[in-house]
Design an enzyme around this catalytic site. Sequence first.
Site, mmCIF file in Angstrom:
data_model
loop_
_atom_site.group_PDB
_atom_site.id
_atom_site.type_symbol
_atom_site.label_atom_id
_atom_site.label_comp_id
_atom_site.label_asym_id
_atom_site.label_seq_id
_atom_site.Cartn_x
_atom_site.Cartn_y
_atom_site.Cartn_z
ATOM 1 N NE ARG A 578 -29.866 -0.346 -70.338
ATOM 2 C CZ ARG A 578 -29.886 -0.829 -69.100
ATOM 3 N NH1 ARG A 578 -30.556 -1.947 -68.861
ATOM 4 N NH2 ARG A 578 -29.282 -0.209 -68.109
ATOM 5 C CB SER A 680 -34.472 12.161 -61.600
ATOM 6 O OG SER A 680 -33.201 11.584 -61.797
ATOM 7 C CG ASN A 885 -25.716 3.853 -63.046
ATOM 8 O OD1 ASN A 885 -24.687 4.508 -63.155
ATOM 9 N ND2 ASN A 885 -25.705 2.564 -62.841
ATOM 10 C CE1 TYR A 886 -30.490 3.928 -65.581
ATOM 11 C CE2 TYR A 886 -30.662 2.390 -63.757
ATOM 12 C CZ TYR A 886 -30.367 2.643 -65.074
ATOM 13 O OH TYR A 886 -29.934 1.634 -65.888
ATOM 14 C CB ILE A 887 -31.770 8.820 -58.158
ATOM 15 C CG1 ILE A 887 -32.884 7.768 -58.149
ATOM 16 C CG2 ILE A 887 -32.142 9.989 -57.248
ATOM 17 C CD1 ILE A 887 -33.120 7.121 -56.799
#
Length: 928
Positions: A578, A680, A885-887
């Site tokens: 991050r 993704s 959250n991410y895919i």
Amino acid sequence: MSSSDDEIPLSRKMNGSNGVRAPVSAKTIPKSVDAALDKANPSKDHVQPGISIRNGPMEDHDHHMPDVNGVEINGSTSKRKSRGSLAKPSYAEAESSDEDNQPLSKRQRTSAQKAGDIAESDSDDVPLVSKSHIRRPPRASPAQIGGLSDSDAPIEQKLVAEKEKIQKKAAKEAVAIRKEEKKAASTPAKRKAKVKDEDGKGPDAAKAQKKSAPKIAGSKKVNGVKKEDLSDDDVPLSKKSTSSKTSKKVKAEASTPVKKGSKGKEAKKEESADAEEDEEEEYRWWEDPAKGDGTKKWDTLQHQGVIFPPPYEPLPKNVKMLYDGKPISMHPDAEEVATFFGSMLNSTHNVENPTFQRNFFKDFQDILKKTGGAKDNSGEKVAIKDFAKCDFRPIYDYYAAQREAKKALPAAEKKKLKAEKDAVEAPYMYCTWDGRKQKVGNFRVEPPGLFRGRGEHPKTGTVKTRVMPEQITINIGKEAKVPPPPEGHKWKEVRHDQEGTWLAMWQENVNGNYKYVMLAANSDVKGQSDYKKFEKARELKKHIDRIRADYQKGLRAALTSDRQKATAVYLIDQFALRAGNEKGEDEADTVGCCSLKFEHVTLREPNTVIFDFLGKDSIRFYDEVKVDPQVFKNLKLFKKPPKEEGDEIFDRLTTSALNKHLSNYMTGLTAKVFRTYNASYTMATLLKDMKSTGTANEKVKDYNDANREVAILCNHKRTVAAGHAGQMEKLSERIKGVRYQQWRIKQMMLDIDPKLKKKKGAEYFELPQDLDEEWIHEHQAYLVDEQKSKITKKFEKDNEKLRAEGEREMKAKELEEKLEPARELEKKFKKENKTKKVEAEGKGPTIEKMEAKLTQLDQRLANMSLQAEDKENNKEVALGTSKINYIDPRLTVVFSKKFNVPIEKFFSKTLREKFDWAIKSVDEKWEF
């Protein structure tokens, strides 16, 4: 762009620990320094980054972990929550964050470490964890990489090759997209001809059709491409037109089903009106291009405000806190603060924390002074000066008894209490947003208590005071009725902020953070926020090759600020770090890439970097990674003496400067978009080449294997959960139980026809080696106890139902009769153990029936073995976090539809509501 010393933040110039001016990296890097670094570390081999030797955030707290840089760091499991502003409140739209999407059950766990029990909590604050309860994440094993484990090549090399292949594909795709855009923009005549060829209407008809279609607010292009030149898969769903006759027809049919036998226009009109009254037409906001483009979020807004926690109920007179062994009395306000501490004595990692104790005791003494102090039984004042003399056990025992009593209530009583609670909360659960009913997420005002914080938070244990109506600002439509505050109170302010998506807000007293009442995760507004996040990541596809090429070039920049910028983007892109923000003195020392300090990074020749720091939510991040040789040299340079512990590595870079740099490539691009894009895009690439066959469970495992590979390739791993070994042991016992059941059935087959032993062979009927006699006796006892427990529970439940209906309860004698089958089973097992023979069971037992049972058990055993393998492989991967959250959820929907697996296998009911837009908006041909 260069940075002068004046542009460096003051916190970067001064060492926070002693106020002494910290060393700052030179403005420029001479070529001689680069040459010296090259000489010291001559490796020029290309290294494809992004593969951890060890992976992920620290989430397990069971084992001590030695320090890496001479500094030991705390870690904790926490509910994810973004920090609020410390200054004045912002009435703009609160940004949707990754942590908002996380299931509530995963956000926070408070545990009594000694007892090992884990309980969910609704508190916004998170428990601390002892320094001694940390360990490093284990290395990824070949079996955990799913499809990558087949060849003989070392697992690390295979991972590197796989990641390099995906990144090369991404670069080619980005070039192709931009080339297509450029070509489309330069040949308007061809586009018109194409429209004519496709629909046969000619350019005039195309103009008319375009005129009738909904306009896209703010731009005639979609992600830089003119709309008519994009395929359905390339155009963001919010930009697609719904003006076609087909979509109108489908929409009309969906909203107004035709009654059998209805005739004529009048019947249709009546039916349409009835349908509109009975059920509101579904709002497919993702097909409405006008929504979500501007800053105005709503036109009309009506809601009922918030629910306040109940007032404090004083303790019974016989329940008192003890001081120096003697009971004391105090004002209800002070007593309430004492109950905050006393009621949570089971949370030892909090109440035994010296900082927690110190902050609580200070606030406790303050409230005692304000309310007249404490008195003993004779009315004499008692000075509360020593925390060690305070005994809160009577308070804890009282509340523990209250909890047990509540658990023991009859089902009918529990049902009644729940119905009463639901009736009170019902008006607050929904609001009317632009005429549509939307669910509200957190309409309850947080009750007073003790702040727990994250990590080594300096304010842990501080009293969170009761929030009053006078602190709360209401956001509502101008024409709407303002919800009345509690009697005798008034709201702090009533606003009509159409740019905000919050319904109410207030400032809490501990950190000065602002708390917001927002819509629920499955609401249109939250859905649009998720949708925009994934569309932003989807848009990054067009620019990723240029970004990567630029930061590779920037790794050798002469200006230190440019080189730090390039190195930071490299780390964020390749290792999912991050960006990080600077912290105040009263905040936990959590960091990200831009705020990494000297002690957070250890370098090991020739190109291994060890990250060790408190990341988001004070979860310890420990990762060993191989990096590009130039990145290794840069980090060595950024740590060059006189820098030491406490000094910033990226001292000429801030998060805002980094995000400003990224926005030059793409509007709205920030560091966090890389995490979503990489996950993704990697998942999309894996799914495109996947050939999933077999049962639904086998297909789910294929999906999980791909999800696991994404987690490893994108560094989204975690450590093994504390309860994993126990769960695997239970599953193993269940598998052994099925195999024992199979063995018994085979013995029954021999009882029916002894000749089968010669036909099928003696080996077929042998007892599996791992099912020894001792295990069999234990398992038989377990089966008997299990049956007794089931019978007893059913008996008690039936009696409870009879009581609720006012009928006569069954007597204990009847329970004894019902337990007879369990006793018969126990006798049967004893006889089998003695005679070494199993008699055939059931009505009219035959060989065919027994073989059918074996076939059923074989399938059950296969499913359980598959479940065990999947669980073991996933022990280091938080698949839920990646998936939520991410895919992009549309990729999960694509897999579901492409391979005909129910979406329920991937998304719970809550997630199906949250991702309703994804489920309804794509088919199996959609591409990320």
